[in-house]
Each structure stands twice: as structure tokens, then as C-alpha cells.
Design a protein around this motif. Structure first.
Motif, PDB file in Angstrom:
ATOM      1  N   VAL A  84      45.704  40.077  41.366  1.00 20.80           N
ATOM      2  CA  VAL A  84      46.314  39.043  40.432  1.00 20.80           C
ATOM      3  C   VAL A  84      45.066  38.374  39.679  1.00 20.80           C
ATOM      4  CG1 VAL A  84      47.063  36.361  40.340  1.00 20.80           C
ATOM      5  CG2 VAL A  84      47.818  38.024  42.069  1.00 20.80           C
ATOM      6  N   LEU A  85      43.877  38.326  40.252  1.00 19.10           N
ATOM      7  CA  LEU A  85      42.793  38.127  39.247  1.00 19.10           C
ATOM      8  C   LEU A  85      42.484  39.326  38.440  1.00 19.10           C
ATOM      9  CD1 LEU A  85      40.418  36.175  41.647  1.00 19.10           C
ATOM     10  CD2 LEU A  85      41.687  35.300  39.487  1.00 19.10           C
ATOM     11  N   ARG A  86      42.298  40.649  39.027  1.00 12.37           N
ATOM     12  CA  ARG A  86      42.088  41.805  38.088  1.00 12.37           C
ATOM     13  C   ARG A  86      43.092  41.944  36.990  1.00 12.37           C
ATOM     14  NH1 ARG A  86      41.817  44.344  43.221  1.00 12.37           N
ATOM     15  NH2 ARG A  86      43.516  45.272  42.983  1.00 12.37           N
ATOM     16  N   ASN A  87      44.429  41.690  37.117  1.00 11.68           N
ATOM     17  CA  ASN A  87      45.366  41.715  36.354  1.00 11.68           C
ATOM     18  C   ASN A  87      45.128  40.835  35.019  1.00 11.68           C
ATOM     19  OD1 ASN A  87      46.594  44.214  37.143  1.00 11.68           O
ATOM     20  ND2 ASN A  87      48.038  42.835  38.459  1.00 11.68           N
ATOM     21  N   ARG A  88      44.952  39.522  35.453  1.00 12.24           N
ATOM     22  CA  ARG A  88      44.630  38.202  34.592  1.00 12.24           C
ATOM     23  C   ARG A  88      43.532  38.806  33.748  1.00 12.24           C
ATOM     24  NH1 ARG A  88      43.300  33.717  37.421  1.00 12.24           N
ATOM     25  NH2 ARG A  88      45.538  33.442  37.873  1.00 12.24           N
ATOM     26  N   VAL A  89      42.431  39.284  34.262  1.00  6.77           N
ATOM     27  CA  VAL A  89      41.205  39.481  33.275  1.00  6.77           C
ATOM     28  C   VAL A  89      41.342  40.982  32.586  1.00  6.77           C
ATOM     29  CG1 VAL A  89      38.798  40.717  33.657  1.00  6.77           C
ATOM     30  CG2 VAL A  89      39.444  38.962  35.281  1.00  6.77           C
ATOM     31  N   HIS A  90      42.347  41.878  33.121  1.00  5.67           N
ATOM     32  CA  HIS A  90      42.722  42.903  32.294  1.00  5.67           C
ATOM     33  C   HIS A  90      43.570  42.333  31.054  1.00  5.67           C
ATOM     34  CE1 HIS A  90      44.716  47.135  31.950  1.00  5.67           C
ATOM     35  NE2 HIS A  90      43.669  47.286  31.359  1.00  5.67           N
ATOM     36  N   GLY A  98      39.470  51.383  26.244  1.00  3.42           N
ATOM     37  CA  GLY A  98      39.884  51.531  27.837  1.00  3.42           C
ATOM     38  C   GLY A  98      39.335  50.343  28.320  1.00  3.42           C
ATOM     39  N   PHE A  99      39.660  50.170  29.656  1.00  2.00           N
ATOM     40  CA  PHE A  99      39.128  49.227  30.450  1.00  2.00           C
ATOM     41  C   PHE A  99      38.913  49.450  31.993  1.00  2.00           C
ATOM     42  CE2 PHE A  99      41.716  47.519  27.052  1.00  2.00           C
ATOM     43  CZ  PHE A  99      41.203  46.505  26.533  1.00  2.00           C
ATOM     44  N   VAL A 100      37.724  48.879  32.518  1.00  5.08           N
ATOM     45  CA  VAL A 100      37.618  49.035  33.972  1.00  5.08           C
ATOM     46  C   VAL A 100      37.413  47.867  34.610  1.00  5.08           C
ATOM     47  CG1 VAL A 100      35.815  50.232  35.571  1.00  5.08           C
ATOM     48  CG2 VAL A 100      36.316  51.383  33.421  1.00  5.08           C
ATOM     49  N   VAL A 101      38.438  47.517  35.528  1.00  2.14           N
ATOM     50  CA  VAL A 101      38.480  46.004  36.217  1.00  2.14           C
ATOM     51  C   VAL A 101      38.464  46.691  37.694  1.00  2.14           C
ATOM     52  CG1 VAL A 101      39.500  44.051  36.348  1.00  2.14           C
ATOM     53  CG2 VAL A 101      39.564  45.144  34.279  1.00  2.14           C
ATOM     54  N   ASN A 102      37.632  46.489  38.356  1.00  3.74           N
ATOM     55  CA  ASN A 102      37.368  47.110  39.881  1.00  3.74           C
ATOM     56  C   ASN A 102      37.638  46.099  40.808  1.00  3.74           C
ATOM     57  OD1 ASN A 102      34.895  46.222  40.101  1.00  3.74           O
ATOM     58  ND2 ASN A 102      33.935  47.983  39.863  1.00  3.74           N
ATOM     59  N   LYS A 103      37.854  46.331  41.924  1.00  7.15           N
ATOM     60  CA  LYS A 103      37.977  45.342  43.319  1.00  7.15           C
ATOM     61  C   LYS A 103      36.836  44.354  43.352  1.00  7.15           C
ATOM     62  CE  LYS A 103      41.223  47.877  45.842  1.00  7.15           C
ATOM     63  NZ  LYS A 103      41.398  48.298  47.225  1.00  7.15           N
ATOM     64  N   ALA A 104      35.654  44.514  42.654  1.00  8.69           N
ATOM     65  CA  ALA A 104      34.669  43.474  43.033  1.00  8.69           C
ATOM     66  C   ALA A 104      35.112  42.305  42.088  1.00  8.69           C
ATOM     67  CB  ALA A 104      33.439  43.951  42.335  1.00  8.69           C
ATOM     68  N   ARG A 138      33.955  47.212  30.654  1.00  3.51           N
ATOM     69  CA  ARG A 138      33.732  47.124  32.008  1.00  3.51           C
ATOM     70  C   ARG A 138      33.708  45.635  32.640  1.00  3.51           C
ATOM     71  NH1 ARG A 138      29.518  47.653  35.792  1.00  3.51           N
ATOM     72  NH2 ARG A 138      28.199  48.583  33.771  1.00  3.51           N
ATOM     73  N   ALA A 139      34.661  45.137  33.407  1.00  2.78           N
ATOM     74  CA  ALA A 139      34.689  43.647  33.736  1.00  2.78           C
ATOM     75  C   ALA A 139      33.647  43.668  35.091  1.00  2.78           C
ATOM     76  CB  ALA A 139      36.007  43.250  34.110  1.00  2.78           C
ATOM     77  N   LEU A 140      32.855  42.597  34.740  1.00  3.63           N
ATOM     78  CA  LEU A 140      31.885  42.213  36.205  1.00  3.63           C
ATOM     79  C   LEU A 140      32.541  41.028  36.741  1.00  3.63           C
ATOM     80  CD1 LEU A 140      28.575  42.147  34.070  1.00  3.63           C
ATOM     81  CD2 LEU A 140      29.499  44.226  35.629  1.00  3.63           C
ATOM     82  N   PRO A 141      32.080  40.857  38.219  1.00  4.88           N
ATOM     83  CA  PRO A 141      32.581  39.940  39.077  1.00  4.88           C
ATOM     84  C   PRO A 141      32.743  38.662  38.474  1.00  4.88           C
ATOM     85  CG  PRO A 141      31.226  41.335  40.161  1.00  4.88           C
ATOM     86  CD  PRO A 141      31.254  41.799  38.869  1.00  4.88           C
ATOM     87  N   ALA A 142      31.848  38.114  37.468  1.00  2.00           N
ATOM     88  CA  ALA A 142      31.767  37.035  36.719  1.00  2.00           C
ATOM     89  C   ALA A 142      33.205  36.665  35.960  1.00  2.00           C
ATOM     90  CB  ALA A 142      30.573  36.627  35.922  1.00  2.00           C
ATOM     91  N   SER A 143      33.568  38.021  35.470  1.00  2.38           N
ATOM     92  CA  SER A 143      35.014  37.635  34.495  1.00  2.38           C
ATOM     93  C   SER A 143      36.071  37.033  35.285  1.00  2.38           C
ATOM     94  CB  SER A 143      35.365  39.049  34.209  1.00  2.38           C
ATOM     95  OG  SER A 143      35.667  39.869  35.142  1.00  2.38           O
ATOM     96  N   ALA A 144      36.081  37.087  36.582  1.00  6.63           N
ATOM     97  CA  ALA A 144      37.218  36.409  37.269  1.00  6.63           C
ATOM     98  C   ALA A 144      37.202  34.862  37.120  1.00  6.63           C
ATOM     99  CB  ALA A 144      37.211  36.668  38.886  1.00  6.63           C
ATOM    100  N   SER A 145      35.890  34.408  36.879  1.00  9.31           N
ATOM    101  CA  SER A 145      36.061  32.804  36.663  1.00  9.31           C
ATOM    102  C   SER A 145      35.819  32.474  35.177  1.00  9.31           C
ATOM    103  CB  SER A 145      35.003  32.045  37.553  1.00  9.31           C
ATOM    104  OG  SER A 145      33.766  32.850  37.307  1.00  9.31           O
ATOM    105  N   SER A 146      35.987  33.335  34.319  1.00 10.06           N
ATOM    106  CA  SER A 146      35.742  33.056  32.974  1.00 10.06           C
ATOM    107  C   SER A 146      36.979  32.857  32.376  1.00 10.06           C
ATOM    108  CB  SER A 146      35.171  34.348  32.215  1.00 10.06           C
ATOM    109  OG  SER A 146      33.848  34.620  32.879  1.00 10.06           O
ATOM    110  N   SER A 147      36.965  31.791  31.311  1.00 10.70           N
ATOM    111  CA  SER A 147      38.238  31.571  30.674  1.00 10.70           C
ATOM    112  C   SER A 147      38.357  32.729  29.449  1.00 10.70           C
ATOM    113  CB  SER A 147      37.995  30.184  29.737  1.00 10.70           C
ATOM    114  OG  SER A 147      36.900  30.184  28.874  1.00 10.70           O
ATOM    115  N   TYR A 148      39.500  32.597  28.894  1.00  8.69           N
ATOM    116  CA  TYR A 148      39.582  33.578  27.629  1.00  8.69           C
ATOM    117  C   TYR A 148      38.602  33.599  26.491  1.00  8.69           C
ATOM    118  CZ  TYR A 148      41.684  35.738  23.730  1.00  8.69           C
ATOM    119  OH  TYR A 148      41.856  36.639  22.283  1.00  8.69           O
ATOM    120  N   ASP A 149      38.131  32.321  26.342  1.00 15.27           N
ATOM    121  CA  ASP A 149      37.126  31.990  25.198  1.00 15.27           C
ATOM    122  C   ASP A 149      35.898  32.628  25.669  1.00 15.27           C
ATOM    123  OD1 ASP A 149      38.922  30.959  23.375  1.00 15.27           O
ATOM    124  OD2 ASP A 149      38.543  28.722  24.421  1.00 15.27           O
ATOM    125  N   GLU A 150      35.645  32.395  26.956  1.00 14.86           N
ATOM    126  CA  GLU A 150      34.172  33.008  27.370  1.00 14.86           C
ATOM    127  C   GLU A 150      34.158  34.415  27.426  1.00 14.86           C
ATOM    128  OE1 GLU A 150      33.013  29.323  30.366  1.00 14.86           O
ATOM    129  OE2 GLU A 150      34.215  31.023  31.236  1.00 14.86           O
TER     130      GLU A 150
END
Length: 114
Positions: free
Chosen positions: A58-64, A47-53, A87-99
């Protein structure tokens, strides 16, 4: 995409994995994993948790989507019957797929060594 049999859907399962499972954190994600005792008949579920932080929708869906793809590749390596929450942290928004893939794989490796 993750098969339906490998998805966590109920909030009590998310809660149990996060509260009772082991945790490993990296820069962009935190992975919680609960291993079930006894013979495991069920497949590993994720399961995944990608919150508003993380950012706007758009960013949350991309990370998910990226995390879902990473975990689909990792499914054969997960213990049978385990519950895993990423659980995605705020740094995940600027991370590439490989990261993101490196962070998830590193966290899973760390959980395996404990």
C-alpha cells in the motif's frame, strides 16, 4: 499519469541510466539521469524504483503514484532523449506529496547545474 512514450520499461534501460548516468540524492529520493549524445529525437523517458524497504504494498503504491504525478509535471523541463530513474528511499513512505515534489525538483536542479 505519464504518457506511454515517456515511460521506461526495459530493465537494460534502467540499468544503463543507473550505472552510467549522473546521480543526485535528497532525503526521500535519488534521481539518476543519463543524457544521450547527439541529436535527440526521442522524448524524455522516466522510470521508478520503489522497493520493499519503503514499506508494504500500500505504501509503495502510494509513493509510486505520487512520484509519477511529480514527474508528469516535470516532463517539459527534462532534456529531450534523456533517461531518468527516480529511486524512492525509505523516508519517502512518510513524506507528503509536497515534500516528494521538493526533493525531486531539488535533485533535478542539482543535475542541471553539473
Amino acid at each position: 499519469m505519464l504518457p506511454a512514450s515517456n515511460r521506461l520499461r526495459r530493465s537494460d534501460e534502467f540499468r544503463r541510466a543507473v550505472r552510467s548516468g549522473r546521480r543526485a540524492g535528497r532525503r526521500a529520493v535519488v534521481v539518476h539521469q543519463l543524457l544521450r549524445a547527439g541529436p535527440a529525437v526521442e522524448p524524455a523517458r522516466v522510470g521508478f524504483v520503489v522497493n520493499k524497504a519503503v514499506g508494504n504494498a500500500v505504501l509503495r503504491n502510494r509513493v509510486h503514484r505520487r512520484l509519477r504525478a511529480v514527474m508528469a509535471a516535470q516532463l517539459p523541463n527534462l532534456p529531450t532523449g534523456s533517461l531518468t530513474v527516480v529511486r524512492a528511499l525509505p523516508a519517502s513512505a512518510s513524506s507528503s506529496y509536497d515534500e516528494l515534489a521538493d526533493d525531486v525538483q531539488g535533485a533535478l536542479r542539482r543535475l542541471d547545474t553539473r
